[in-house]
Design an enzyme around this catalytic site. Structure first.
Site, PDB file in Angstrom:
ATOM      1  N   LYS A  10      14.813  36.356  96.067  1.00 24.92           N
ATOM      2  CA  LYS A  10      15.347  34.889  95.495  1.00 24.92           C
ATOM      3  C   LYS A  10      16.837  34.934  95.992  1.00 24.92           C
ATOM      4  CE  LYS A  10      16.185  33.844  91.188  1.00 24.92           C
ATOM      5  NZ  LYS A  10      17.503  33.249  90.780  1.00 24.92           N
ATOM      6  N   ASN A  11      17.359  36.024  95.154  1.00 21.33           N
ATOM      7  CA  ASN A  11      18.900  35.924  95.228  1.00 21.33           C
ATOM      8  C   ASN A  11      19.432  36.310  96.749  1.00 21.33           C
ATOM      9  OD1 ASN A  11      18.680  35.029  92.649  1.00 21.33           O
ATOM     10  ND2 ASN A  11      19.403  36.810  91.638  1.00 21.33           N
ATOM     11  N   CYS A  47      24.235  28.300  80.611  1.00 17.54           N
ATOM     12  CA  CYS A  47      22.923  28.508  80.599  1.00 17.54           C
ATOM     13  C   CYS A  47      22.285  29.399  79.364  1.00 17.54           C
ATOM     14  CB  CYS A  47      21.957  28.962  81.863  1.00 17.54           C
ATOM     15  SG  CYS A  47      22.540  30.744  81.918  1.00 17.54           S
ATOM     16  N   ARG A  69      28.824  31.070  81.987  1.00 13.74           N
ATOM     17  CA  ARG A  69      28.842  30.983  83.122  1.00 13.74           C
ATOM     18  C   ARG A  69      29.842  30.144  84.021  1.00 13.74           C
ATOM     19  NH1 ARG A  69      23.339  32.157  84.762  1.00 13.74           N
ATOM     20  NH2 ARG A  69      24.139  32.926  86.723  1.00 13.74           N
ATOM     21  N   ASP A  92      19.798  41.811  85.420  1.00 15.07           N
ATOM     22  CA  ASP A  92      18.432  41.271  85.678  1.00 15.07           C
ATOM     23  C   ASP A  92      17.298  41.952  85.422  1.00 15.07           C
ATOM     24  OD1 ASP A  92      19.786  39.211  88.561  1.00 15.07           O
ATOM     25  OD2 ASP A  92      20.042  39.026  86.265  1.00 15.07           O
ATOM     26  N   ARG A 137      10.548  29.612  88.422  1.00 18.33           N
ATOM     27  CA  ARG A 137      11.849  29.458  89.152  1.00 18.33           C
ATOM     28  C   ARG A 137      12.044  30.834  89.864  1.00 18.33           C
ATOM     29  NH1 ARG A 137      17.022  28.979  85.936  1.00 18.33           N
ATOM     30  NH2 ARG A 137      17.805  29.248  88.170  1.00 18.33           N
TER      31      ARG A 137
HETATM   32  C1  EPZ Z   1      24.276  36.204  90.210  1.00 18.70           C
HETATM   33  O1  EPZ Z   1      24.719  35.125  89.246  1.00 18.70           O
HETATM   34  C2  EPZ Z   1      22.903  36.107  90.031  1.00 18.70           C
HETATM   35  N1  EPZ Z   1      22.339  34.734  90.734  1.00 18.70           N
HETATM   36  C3  EPZ Z   1      22.365  36.308  88.725  1.00 18.70           C
HETATM   37  O2  EPZ Z   1      20.982  36.366  88.808  1.00 18.70           O
HETATM   38  C4  EPZ Z   1      22.821  37.743  88.255  1.00 18.70           C
HETATM   39  O3  EPZ Z   1      22.281  37.877  86.899  1.00 18.70           O
HETATM   40  C5  EPZ Z   1      24.265  37.811  88.170  1.00 18.70           C
HETATM   41  O4  EPZ Z   1      24.630  37.452  89.761  1.00 18.70           O
HETATM   42  C6  EPZ Z   1      24.714  39.150  87.872  1.00 18.70           C
HETATM   43  O5  EPZ Z   1      24.486  40.046  88.864  1.00 18.70           O
HETATM   44  C7  EPZ Z   1      22.114  34.538  92.105  1.00 18.70           C
HETATM   45  O6  EPZ Z   1      22.540  35.654  92.738  1.00 18.70           O
HETATM   46  C8  EPZ Z   1      21.909  33.098  92.385  1.00 18.70           C
HETATM   47  P1  EPZ Z   1      28.402  36.488  88.369  1.00 18.70           P
HETATM   48  P2  EPZ Z   1      26.156  34.803  89.160  1.00 18.70           P
HETATM   49  O7  EPZ Z   1      29.185  35.570  89.254  1.00 18.70           O
HETATM   50  O8  EPZ Z   1      26.800  34.794  90.702  1.00 18.70           O
HETATM   51  C9  EPZ Z   1      31.472  35.948  85.071  1.00 18.70           C
HETATM   52  C10 EPZ Z   1      18.718  35.628  88.003  1.00 18.70           C
HETATM   53  O9  EPZ Z   1      18.169  35.989  87.110  1.00 18.70           O
HETATM   54  N2  EPZ Z   1      31.935  34.971  85.792  1.00 18.70           N
HETATM   55  O10 EPZ Z   1      28.234  37.765  89.093  1.00 18.70           O
HETATM   56  O11 EPZ Z   1      26.453  33.424  88.544  1.00 18.70           O
HETATM   57  C11 EPZ Z   1      30.100  35.494  84.437  1.00 18.70           C
HETATM   58  O12 EPZ Z   1      30.287  34.518  83.365  1.00 18.70           O
HETATM   59  C12 EPZ Z   1      20.230  35.558  87.961  1.00 18.70           C
HETATM   60  O13 EPZ Z   1      18.226  35.731  89.191  1.00 18.70           O
HETATM   61  C13 EPZ Z   1      33.314  34.389  85.486  1.00 18.70           C
HETATM   62  O14 EPZ Z   1      33.751  34.604  84.455  1.00 18.70           O
HETATM   63  O15 EPZ Z   1      26.841  35.860  88.296  1.00 18.70           O
HETATM   64  C14 EPZ Z   1      29.365  36.807  84.217  1.00 18.70           C
HETATM   65  O16 EPZ Z   1      29.698  37.316  82.824  1.00 18.70           O
HETATM   66  C15 EPZ Z   1      20.493  35.196  86.434  1.00 18.70           C
HETATM   67  N3  EPZ Z   1      33.881  33.498  86.224  1.00 18.70           N
HETATM   68  C16 EPZ Z   1      30.040  37.657  85.048  1.00 18.70           C
HETATM   69  O17 EPZ Z   1      31.080  37.226  85.471  1.00 18.70           O
HETATM   70  C17 EPZ Z   1      33.235  33.008  87.385  1.00 18.70           C
HETATM   71  O18 EPZ Z   1      34.079  32.530  88.336  1.00 18.70           O
HETATM   72  C18 EPZ Z   1      29.241  38.024  86.361  1.00 18.70           C
HETATM   73  O19 EPZ Z   1      28.942  36.940  86.901  1.00 18.70           O
HETATM   74  C19 EPZ Z   1      32.286  33.894  87.983  1.00 18.70           C
HETATM   75  C20 EPZ Z   1      31.458  35.018  87.174  1.00 18.70           C
END
Ligand code: EPZ
Length: 421
Positions: A22-23, A117, A122, A307, A399
């Site tokens: 998916k990702n 979410c 996020r 995850d 999903r």
């Molecule tokens: C990706 O989400 C994945 N989704 C998530 O999988 C996964 O949990 C996550 O990476 C962490 O590995 C997809 O790839 C579609 P991040 P993403 O930006 O990119 C903070 C699933 O179950 N942050 O790496 O949204 C954020 O709040 C999903 O398949 C900021 O503060 O995650 C988090 O604490 C759930 N500002 C941390 O960084 C930003 O601009 C990591 O988030 C971006 C992120």
């Protein structure tokens, strides 16, 4: 909304084939926006998030066709409206991945803020700050990101304050259309980021440092792929099946997997006492009678994936002793704990650490899914529990997992889907 009724404890037998990631497929589909000719994917998982993405791409002008027999998907890239509406992005936060391709290809983008979410706020500030550094004008109004780059994007040195997976993916695509050489430092190293980089490189992109935390991207022309793009297997679905096999003590064989992307997950389960026989694309799980407790914290790749936190936590309920699991990525990713407690799990939350007192058995109970990976962990718990469990709001599961209930039924699980309940 559908529910699942699961009678435990389940003793599963046989082998299961893991679906496409998916990702990985989501960023690949959004990256498709930047091309001018049609191209196809194979091994695309049939998931709600993929359907939502295709609807969102269609709303921007990009049509797609599924060939169900071949299991292939063809994209016809075209941007008639560089807008990612709230209607779609509210269903799937990954809609933020429209931002990089739109601003790169058209010089403008209007993308709904994803909003929070169940697992956390996020924010997307890292994405926006980086694009500003590349010369984009960004305004956030009425719940939308308005981005413009009338003179195009310019190369920059971006140093992400924290590792962000979709932030790295958005900026990688944007950098392809910037004049000069862009550096992405503290870049995410998740396999899904590597898959995207390798895909773009196969289309002519000049990207160095793939698989490292420092990507060097040369702006330049890219061509749509000439052959079908195979979506690699889903490492988190693989990890979820490991949790199912371990927790129900079922010696399952997992096929179409990439063990090299699960080193940390395999190591932690080995520490619990689980045996594995692996080849380049299969994993044989060898459960043991007694599991030992573990201590770990989630981390960006190659650390233990957030995850997989919920799924491992359930396995720890069956270890002899107390485990400690610290969630370091998201601020609210223990929603599944309250539901597990209803099944008799003995888990205390201390700040961002779940303290799991093992050696208990779980009882079936009516419970509710709250987010994608939490719903997977509840399925694992229900399979190992004594008695019947009903899990509501199972759309969270659909999903991100392709027909998980049907795959389980084929292995002997007593599982029924109640539609509209
Ligand atoms: C990706 O989400 C994945 N989704 C998530 O999988 C996964 O949990 C996550 O990476 C962490 O590995 C997809 O790839 C579609 P991040 P993403 O930006 O990119 C903070 C699933 O179950 N942050 O790496 O949204 C954020 O709040 C999903 O398949 C900021 O503060 O995650 C988090 O604490 C759930 N500002 C941390 O960084 C930003 O601009 C990591 O988030 C971006 C992120």
């Amino acid at each position: 909304m559908d529910s699942l009724v699961i009678k435990g404890p389940a003793s599963l037998k046989g082998e299961v084939t893991i679906s496409g990631s998916k990702n990985t497929v989501l960023p690949l589909l959004f990256a498709g926006l930047v091309f001018d000719e049609p191209f196809s994917f194979s091994n695309v998982p049939r998931l709600w998030d993929v359907e939502t993405t295709l609807q969102l791409l269609k709303s921007m002008g990009t049509e797609s066709q599924w060939n169900k027999e071949e299991g292939t998907l063809t994209l016809v890239p075209k941007i008639t409206m560089p807008v990612a509406e709230y209607e779609w992005v509210k269903k799937m936060r990954a809609g933020i991945l429209a931002l990089g391709p739109l601003i790169a290809k058209t010089g403008e983008a209007k993308v709904s803020l994803p909003g929070g979410c169940a697992i956390g706020a996020r924010p997307v500030n890292f994405h926006l700050d980086a694009l500003k550094k590349m010369g984009a004008e960004i305004a956030v109004e009425n719940g939308y990101i308005h981005a413009k780059a009338p003179k195009g994007l310019k190369a920059a040195v971006i140093d992400f304050p924290e590792v962000t997976v979709t932030g790295t993916e958005n900026l990688m695509i944007a950098a392809l259309f910037a004049k000069g050489t862009t550096h992405l430092k503290n870049a995410a190293q998740e396999p899904e980021v590597t898959h995207l980089a390798e895909f773009l490189k196969s289309c002519g992109a000049k990207i160095d440092g793939i698989g490292s935390g420092h990507l060097v991207i040369e702006g330049g022309a890219i061509q749509a792929p000439r052959s079908k793009v195979a979506v690699p297997p889903d490492r988190i679905e693989t990890g979820t099946w490991i949790a199912i096999a371990v927790t129900t003590r079922s010696p399952l064989r997992l096929k179409s997997v990439n063990p090299g992307e699960l080193t940390e997950v395999l190591d932690i389960y080995r520490k619990m006492g689980v045996g594995f026989e692996t080849t380049s694309n299969e994993i044989q799980v060898i459960p043991s009678e007694v599991y030992k407790p573990v201590e770990l914290e989630t981390a960006p790749y190659p650390g233990f994936p957030t995850d997989m936190q919920a799924q491992l936590l359930v396995s720890c309920c069956f270890a002899q002793g107390t485990s400690r699991i610290r969630e370091k990525i998201f601020e609210n990713r223990f929603m599944h704990v309250a539901e597990l407690r209803r099944m008799g799990a003995q888990i205390e939350i201390e700040g961002n650490c779940a303290v799991v007192k093992g050696g208990t058995s779980l009882q079936g109970a009516p419970i509710m899914a709250t987010d994608l990976r939490a719903s997977a962990c509840l399925v694992v718990a229900a399979l190992a529990a004594q008695g019947t469990t009903t899990i509501s709001r199972i759309y969270h599961l659909d999903r991100g997992y392709q027909k998980l209930d049907q795959k389980l039924k084929r292995l002997g699980a007593d599982i029924t889907r109640l539609s509209g309940v």
